[in-house]
Design an enzyme around this catalytic site. Sequence first.
Site, PDB file in Angstrom:
ATOM      1  N   ASP A   1       6.098   4.138  -1.398  1.00  0.00           N
ATOM      2  CA  ASP A   1       5.189   5.280  -1.361  1.00  0.00           C
ATOM      3  C   ASP A   1       6.082   6.512  -1.452  1.00  0.00           C
ATOM      4  O   ASP A   1       6.663   6.933  -0.456  1.00  0.00           O
ATOM      5  CB  ASP A   1       4.380   5.285  -0.061  1.00  0.00           C
ATOM      6  CG  ASP A   1       3.477   6.505   0.065  1.00  0.00           C
ATOM      7  OD1 ASP A   1       3.087   7.072  -0.975  1.00  0.00           O
ATOM      8  OD2 ASP A   1       3.161   6.896   1.202  1.00  0.00           O
TER       9      ASP A   1
ATOM     10  N   GLU B   1       3.439   3.568  -5.660  1.00  0.00           N
ATOM     11  CA  GLU B   1       2.187   4.309  -5.667  1.00  0.00           C
ATOM     12  C   GLU B   1       2.306   5.479  -6.631  1.00  0.00           C
ATOM     13  O   GLU B   1       3.258   6.257  -6.573  1.00  0.00           O
ATOM     14  CB  GLU B   1       1.852   4.808  -4.266  1.00  0.00           C
ATOM     15  CG  GLU B   1       0.489   5.473  -4.195  1.00  0.00           C
ATOM     16  CD  GLU B   1       0.082   5.836  -2.788  1.00  0.00           C
ATOM     17  OE1 GLU B   1      -0.308   7.000  -2.581  1.00  0.00           O
ATOM     18  OE2 GLU B   1       0.141   4.956  -1.903  1.00  0.00           O
TER      19      GLU B   1
ATOM     20  N   ASP C   1       3.405   6.182   6.410  1.00  0.00           N
ATOM     21  CA  ASP C   1       3.961   6.184   5.054  1.00  0.00           C
ATOM     22  C   ASP C   1       4.618   4.837   4.748  1.00  0.00           C
ATOM     23  O   ASP C   1       4.560   4.360   3.613  1.00  0.00           O
ATOM     24  CB  ASP C   1       4.975   7.321   4.896  1.00  0.00           C
ATOM     25  CG  ASP C   1       4.327   8.674   5.104  1.00  0.00           C
ATOM     26  OD1 ASP C   1       3.805   9.224   4.129  1.00  0.00           O
ATOM     27  OD2 ASP C   1       4.324   9.153   6.253  1.00  0.00           O
TER      28      ASP C   1
END
Length: 184
Positions: free
Chosen positions: A11, A71, A144
């Site tokens: 991410d 992502e 996260d």
Amino acid sequence: MSQERIILGIDPGTTIMGFGLIKVVGKQMQFMQLNELQLKKYDDHYLKLKLIFERTIELIDNYHPDEIAIEAPFFGKNVQSMLKLGRAQGVAMAAGLSREVPITEYSPKKIKMAITGNGNASKEQVAKMLQSVLHLKVLPKNLDSTDGLAAAVCHFYNQGSVEIGKSYSGWSAFVKQNEGRVKK
């Protein structure tokens, strides 16, 4: 496709980069680790990009992932934030490409859909589902890292390794839960 492989999920972010690793043995997922790279204390954007690149290289060299799931940036209203996020993603991708690791991008909605069945799920819902599926004892303070782990799990689910049983009450429910797959 080999019977055993490792997937690194990322991410990307210039404040916090979250990541998670899973090992796939046959059709089973095994949790390896999740963590984050804290970048808040650095003011220099270029230094942050360098640190993202170096940490991604370190993860690749230490864990030898067979694939990377990352992502994709979401579309926001703040152009500067989008630019910074895109750079962070690009640097992480460049690290993977420099080590010849295949990379797949997933939209945040697709990741949430794969994990929870709801493309609009909250970070907390995604984290709780991962905790349940991967038998994680505790969740991290910042989510996260679970978002990075979610990218890896999404990649696993999207490669046909596991059939996810879903029930739909009709076509409208199917369409609503699979908006990203419907052509308009």
